[in-house]
Scaffold this active site. Structure first.
Site, PDB file in Angstrom:
ATOM      1  N   LYS A  43       0.838  -1.202   0.000  1.00 58.64           N
ATOM      2  CA  LYS A  43       0.000   0.000   0.000  1.00 58.64           C
ATOM      3  C   LYS A  43       0.875   1.256   0.000  1.00 58.64           C
ATOM      4  O   LYS A  43       0.584   2.225  -0.695  1.00 58.64           O
ATOM      5  CB  LYS A  43      -0.944  -0.026   1.211  1.00 58.64           C
ATOM      6  CG  LYS A  43      -2.038  -1.081   1.063  1.00 58.64           C
ATOM      7  CD  LYS A  43      -2.812  -1.324   2.350  1.00 58.64           C
ATOM      8  CE  LYS A  43      -3.804  -2.477   2.162  1.00 58.64           C
ATOM      9  NZ  LYS A  43      -4.507  -2.846   3.397  1.00 58.64           N
ATOM     10  N   GLN A  55      -4.561  -1.249   9.668  1.00 60.20           N
ATOM     11  CA  GLN A  55      -4.395  -2.563   9.038  1.00 60.20           C
ATOM     12  C   GLN A  55      -4.935  -3.655   9.961  1.00 60.20           C
ATOM     13  O   GLN A  55      -4.548  -3.749  11.127  1.00 60.20           O
ATOM     14  CB  GLN A  55      -2.901  -2.807   8.724  1.00 60.20           C
ATOM     15  CG  GLN A  55      -2.628  -4.112   8.000  1.00 60.20           C
ATOM     16  CD  GLN A  55      -3.233  -4.161   6.593  1.00 60.20           C
ATOM     17  OE1 GLN A  55      -3.201  -3.193   5.841  1.00 60.20           O
ATOM     18  NE2 GLN A  55      -3.803  -5.311   6.238  1.00 60.20           N
ATOM     19  N   ASP A  91     -10.881   2.887   4.383  1.00 59.20           N
ATOM     20  CA  ASP A  91     -11.225   1.466   4.265  1.00 59.20           C
ATOM     21  C   ASP A  91     -12.730   1.276   4.096  1.00 59.20           C
ATOM     22  O   ASP A  91     -13.178   0.196   3.706  1.00 59.20           O
ATOM     23  CB  ASP A  91     -10.767   0.714   5.532  1.00 59.20           C
ATOM     24  CG  ASP A  91      -9.520  -0.114   5.284  1.00 59.20           C
ATOM     25  OD1 ASP A  91      -9.251  -0.431   4.107  1.00 59.20           O
ATOM     26  OD2 ASP A  91      -8.826  -0.444   6.259  1.00 59.20           O
TER      27      ASP A  91
END
Ligand code: NAD
Length: 305
Positions: free
Chosen positions: A62, A106, A129
């Site tokens: 990422k 994460q 997200d």
């Protein structure tokens, strides 16, 4: 030969997520360059807790992808012994930091830490997200501005391949909040008739055999037998499983399914690159909306012009 016609995104029935992801990234790169001319640098803050090796790989990917499109990334790596309150405190600091456009925590978080509490602490406007209850709620009641990356990536893959959805039978295997449930919702929104399967589903094969579209996110290698696949069906394989040999594989028996499917995504090189591309897209959307710069052009328009 049931394969879908070749196109820029599909060759010999294989739907190349990498190519589609590149087409999503190109306009993001252009947009960040334009913003940079105005002195605006987009910033994504990534919070990682503990030493989960898969998370480390994902975060590295990422961070690299951010650099490719001109987004600055800040990596906050916390020790596994950190408390829930300390993670919340960091998230709140990032919420209040005006230079931060997007916050990604994460997952998975170490045992004992409530993921839902941490996700709920993220400012919904910076929730790239798309997992914050407010954004998920908006998705379930129509459309959210920040939608979960993997499901949104699956939908763009189907669109790039020209797979018809209206009135078609779609089967989603897996009911997680991060993939299965939102993708089912998006398929309903696209007027498909959707069946959700999960670990308690009886006769999964019979469900798959009726499906024009299958999206599978179970994390079980070879779960979807090739012989179940309806000839001409579109198969989106979200699963990422590492075999004892070290090889990465999805949830679908690839060769056998490919022989029958209209189109199928490979693992790796299918959904994975799309998840990352959609994270970059969400960061751009979050930044432009929070900075009152308007909404960027929808990602799908990147190939419809
Ligand atoms: P999860 O463990 O939260 O959920 C798995 C789901 O699969 C559950 O709903 C369960 O009921 C269902 N399931 C398990 N065994 C089954 C069986 N035998 N038959 C039918 N259903 C079954 O998983 P998740 O977080 O949704 O991830 C699923 C997979 O997708 C994993 O392999 C994960 O690594 C992968 N993934 C990939 C990406 C990507 O970007 N490509 C993103 C997220 C997750």
């Amino acid at each position: 030969m049931p394969h879908l016609q070749d196109s820029w995104a599909v060759t010999n029935g294989i739907l190349h997520g990498k190519l589609v992801a590149e087409r999503v990234k190109a306009p993001i790169r252009q947009q960040t360059a334009l913003l940079a001319e105005q002195g605006i640098t987009l910033t994504l803050a990534v919070v990682r807790v503990g030493a989960d090796p898969a998370s480390e790989v994902y975060v590295r990917g990422k961070v690299r992808a951010c650099a490719e499109v001109g987004i600055l990334s800040r990596h906050h790596h916390l020790d596994a012994t950190v408390t829930e309150a300390e993670i919340v405190a960091l998230v709140e600091e990032l919420n209040n930091d005006d230079s931060v456009d997007g916050i990604l925590v994460q997952l998975p978080l170490p045992r004992g830490i409530s993921e839902s509490r941490i996700i709920a602490a993220v400012d919904p406007r910076k929730d790239v997200d798309g997992f914050h209850p407010l954004n998920l709620g908006q998705l379930f009641s129509g459309r959210s501005l920040l939608e979960p990356c993997t499901p949104a990536g699956c939908m763009l893959l189907l669109e790039a391949a020209g797979v018809p959805l209206s009135g078609k039978r779609a089967v989603v295997v897996g009911r997680s909040v991060i993939v299965g449930r939102p993708v089912a919702q998006m398929l309903v929104r696209a007027d498909a008739t959707v069946t959700m399967c999960h670990r308690f589903t009886e006769d999964l094969g019979a469900c798959i055999a009726q499906a024009d579209v299958v999206v599978v996110a179970a994390g079980v290698p070879g779960l979807i037998r090739g012989s179940w696949v309806k000839p001409g069906a579109a198969i989106i394989d979200v699963g990422i499983n590492r075999l004892p040999t070290g090889k990465l594989t999805g949830d679908v028996e690839f060769e056998e399914a490919h022989a029958r499917a209209g189109v199928i995504t490979p693992v790796p090189g299918g959904v994975g690159p799309m998840t990352v591309a959609m994270l970059l897209w969400n960061t751009l959307v979050a930044a432009m909306l929070r900075r009152r710069l308007g909404m960027p052009r929808p990602a799908a328009q990147a190939w419809s012009v």
